[in-house]
Design a protein around this motif. Structure first.
Motif, PDB file in Angstrom:
ATOM      1  N   THR A 175       0.859  -1.186   0.000  1.00  0.00           N
ATOM      2  CA  THR A 175       0.000   0.000   0.000  1.00  0.00           C
ATOM      3  C   THR A 175       0.892   1.232   0.000  1.00  0.00           C
ATOM      4  OG1 THR A 175      -1.723  -1.155   1.256  1.00  0.00           O
ATOM      5  CG2 THR A 175      -1.836   1.262   1.186  1.00  0.00           C
ATOM      6  N   HIS A 177       0.980   5.505  -0.292  1.00  0.00           N
ATOM      7  CA  HIS A 177       0.361   6.835  -0.296  1.00  0.00           C
ATOM      8  C   HIS A 177       1.364   7.819  -0.877  1.00  0.00           C
ATOM      9  CE1 HIS A 177      -2.643   5.802   3.177  1.00  0.00           C
ATOM     10  NE2 HIS A 177      -2.863   5.122   2.065  1.00  0.00           N
ATOM     11  N   VAL A 189      -3.436   6.952  -3.940  1.00  0.00           N
ATOM     12  CA  VAL A 189      -3.206   5.689  -3.227  1.00  0.00           C
ATOM     13  C   VAL A 189      -2.973   4.596  -4.257  1.00  0.00           C
ATOM     14  CG1 VAL A 189      -4.133   3.977  -1.626  1.00  0.00           C
ATOM     15  CG2 VAL A 189      -4.632   6.404  -1.284  1.00  0.00           C
ATOM     16  N   LYS A 191      -2.315   0.415  -4.594  1.00  0.00           N
ATOM     17  CA  LYS A 191      -2.335  -0.886  -3.910  1.00  0.00           C
ATOM     18  C   LYS A 191      -1.946  -1.962  -4.916  1.00  0.00           C
ATOM     19  CE  LYS A 191      -5.546  -1.631  -0.789  1.00  0.00           C
ATOM     20  NZ  LYS A 191      -4.851  -1.313   0.464  1.00  0.00           N
ATOM     21  N   GLY A 213      -2.394  -4.527  -9.458  1.00  0.00           N
ATOM     22  CA  GLY A 213      -2.869  -3.577  -8.470  1.00  0.00           C
ATOM     23  C   GLY A 213      -3.807  -2.539  -9.033  1.00  0.00           C
TER      24      GLY A 213
END
Length: 477
Positions: A175, A177, A189, A191, A213
Motif C-alpha cells: 500500500t 500513499h 493511493v 495498492k 494492483g
C-alpha cells in the motif's frame, strides 16, 4: 629505563587502559542511542551493525582520550600519594618532576599518535561513516521499509505486509500513499498484490516494480459543489514501475551531514588547499560585488566625466531645470534604485557571511587536530599534580574532579567554537580557548604540588581575618 620509571609507567598504563575501555564503551552506547532510529526495526544484520559502529568509533576518540588521560593521572598519582609512596620517594631525594619524567615522555608520544590519528584516521572514518549511512539504501534498499507499518520514503509512504527474498526485496501486500506536491495531504493511493525492489550500487535510482494492483487518485474540481460528482479516479494495472531517489531512502541526516560536514573528512593538507580556494572565492565575490555596485550606480564614471558634479550635487539648484512632475519621477526612480541596492547589499552580505562561516568551520577543523594532541598533555599536567595534592586514589574523589574539569574543558571548547562559527571570534581563539583558559590551572597545580602546598591554602584566607579581629578586639588577646 630505571625501575621507578617502569613501575610508574606500568601503574599508569594499567589505569589508563581500564579507564579508556570503560569510557569508550559508554560513548559507544551514546552513539548507538543517537542513531537508534537508523538501526532499529530495519533488520540489519550483524556485519552491517559492526561496520556502522566501526566507522563511528574514531569520532569518539577526541572526547575519550583527554578524559582518560586526566582520570588516569589523578587516580595513579592520588593512589601513590595516599599509600605514602610519594613520601618514600621524596625521602629518597626523588622529586615530583623526576617521578613524572617517564610518564611525560609517554604522554608526548601519545599526543603525537593522537595528532596522526586525528589527521588521517578520523577524516577517513567520517567519510566512510556518512557514506555508509547513505549507501545502506543502495546495498539493501528494503531496509528502509519495515513490515506492517508505513515507512516514509521520499515522496511516498509505503507499507508492506511481508518481505521475502535474500535481501527482503520481494514485497507482498503493498500500500502506497503518494504525498501531494502542495503539501495538502495524500491524494493518490496505490495498492498492489506483490512487487519487487530493484537497485544497483552504481545507480542513484531505485525501481519499485508493482504487479496486479489499482491506482486511486482524488480529483479536486474547480467548483466546491462539484466534488461529490467526481470523488476519485480509479485504474488497474498489471505492472507499474515507480522510480525513487535513493537519497530519500535514508533521510536521517546523511545527505545533510555530507553537505555541511565535508570539512570533517579532510586532513591538514586538504584543509589547507580548500581554505586557500575558499579565501580566493570570497575575495573574488567581494571585489565583483563592489564593481557591480559601482557600475549600477555609475558614480565613478560620472565623476570622471564631469568633475563639477561633486559641487553641483550639494546645491539646492540641481533640480531647478526640471518641472515638478519630472522631479517626482526622478525621486521615484532614485528611491527604487536605493531600495534595489539595499536589497542587493543585504542578500550579498548574507551570502558572504555564510561563506565566511564555511571558512571558519574549515579553520576550526584544522585547529582541532592540534588541540586534541595538546589536550592530552594539558590533562596530564592537570591530573598528575592534582592527584598528588588531594592524595586520593580509586574511583571516588578523582572521578568527581575529573568530571568537573573535563566538563569545563568541553563546555569552553564548545562555546568557543559556536562563537567562532558565528564569526564573533577568530577560529584560532575559538578552537584554543579551552586550552588557553586551563593552561594556568595546570601551571598552578604543578607549582603547588612541587612545593607541597595544598589545593587551597586556608592560612592565606584566615590569617588576614584573624589579624583584623585582633585589631578590633585587642582585649581578647
Amino acid at each position: 629505563m630505571k625501575i621507578l620509571d617502569k613501575y610508574l609507567l606500568k601503574t599508569f598504563l594499567t589505569t589508563f587502559t581500564m579507564v579508556f575501555v570503560i569510557l569508550f564503551f559508554i560513548f559507544i552506547l551514546q552513539t548507538v542511542w543517537l542513531f537508534i532510529a537508523e538501526l532499529a526495526g530495519k533488520d540489519l544484520d550483524l556485519v552491517m551493525i559492526l561496520k556502522f559502529l566501526l566507522y563511528a568509533m574514531p569520532r569518539i576518540i577526541p572526547l575519550v582520550l583527554p578524559l582518560s588521560v586526566l582520570l588516569a593521572s589523578i587516580m595513579t598519582f592520588g593512589d601513590l600519594a595516599e599509600n605514602y609512596e610519594f613520601a618514600a620517594m621524596k625521602s629518597a631525594g626523588i622529586s615530583l618532576q623526576r617521578a613524572m619524567k617517564g610518564l611525560i615522555l609517554f604522554i608526548f608520544l601519545l599526543s603525537i599518535t593522537a595528532f596522526i590519528f586525528a589527521n588521517n584516521v578520523i577524516p577517513y572514518a567520517e567519510y566512510k561513516f556518512i557514506n555508509f549511512r547513505k549507501s545502506i539504501a543502495q546495498v539493501k534498499p528494503a531496509l528502509a521499509i519495515a513490515e506492517g507499518q508505513f515507512s516514509d520514503v521520499g515522496f511516498y509512504n509505503i507499507k508492506v505486509n511481508k518481505k521475502s527474498g535474500e535481501n527482503g526485496n520481494t514485497l507482498t501486500g503493498i500500500t502506497i500513499h503518494k504525498k501531494s506536491a502542495l503539501g495538502d495531504g495524500n491524494k493518490t493511493v496505490i495498492k498492489a498484490k506483490n512487487g519487487a525492489l530493484i537497485s544497483n550500487e552504481k545507480s542513484s535510482t531505485l525501481k519499485l516494480v508493482l504487479n496486479d494492483g489499482y491506482y486511486y487518485e482524488d480529483i479536486v474540481p474547480k467548483k466546491y459543489e462539484d466534488r461529490d460528482n467526481i470523488p476519485f479516479a480509479k485504474s488497474s494495472f498489471k505492472k507499474y514501475i515507480i522510480n525513487i531517489d535513493l537519497s530519500k531512502l535514508n533521510s536521517a541526516g546523511a545527505d545533510e551531514s555530507k553537505i555541511s560536514n565535508t570539512y570533517s573528512m579532510l586532513n591538514i593538507s586538504e584543509l589547507t588547499y580548500t581554505l586557500d580556494s575558499l579565501h580566493k572565492n570570497l575575495n573574488t565575490d567581494i571585489i565583483s560585488f563592489s564593481e557591480n555596485s559601482n557600475q549600477r550606480i555609475g558614480m565613478f564614471k560620472k565623476l570622471k566625466t564631469n568633475p563639477l558634479l561633486k559641487i553641483k550635487s550639494h546645491t539646492s539648484e540641481i533640480f531647478s531645470s526640471f518641472s515638478n512632475d519630472q522631479k517626482l519621477e526622478i525621486l521615484k526612480i532614485a528611491s527604487s534604485t536605493i531600495e534595489s541596492t539595499l536589497f542587493s547589499i543585504e542578500s550579498t552580505n548574507s551570502e558572504l557571511e555564510n561563506k565566511q562561516k564555511n571558512i571558519n568551520d574549515h579553520l576550526l577543523a584544522f585547529y582541532d587536530k592540534f588541540v586534541i594532541a595538546f589536550a592530552c598533555i594539558l590533562m596530564f599536567f592537570i591530573g598528575a599534580p592534582l592527584g598528588a595534592i588531594i592524595r586520593k586514589g580509586g574511583i571516588g574523589l578523582p572521578i568527581v574532579f575529573a568530571i568537573l574539569i573535563f566538563i569545563s574543558f568541553h563546555f569552553i571548547n564548545t562555546f568557543g567554537k559556536r562563537i567562532s562559527q558565528a564569526n564573533g571570534l577568530s577560529p584560532f581563539l575559538g578552537a584554543w580557548m579551552s586550552c588557553i583558559i586551563l593552561s594556568p590551572l595546570a601551571i598552578l597545580l604543578t607549582y603547588r604540588a612541587t612545593n607541597d602546598i595544598g589545593l587551597i591554602n586556608l592560612d592565606a584566607i584566615l590569617v588576614p581575618f584573624q589579624k583584623l579581629i585582633k585589631k578590633i578586639f585587642p582585649s581578647q588577646n
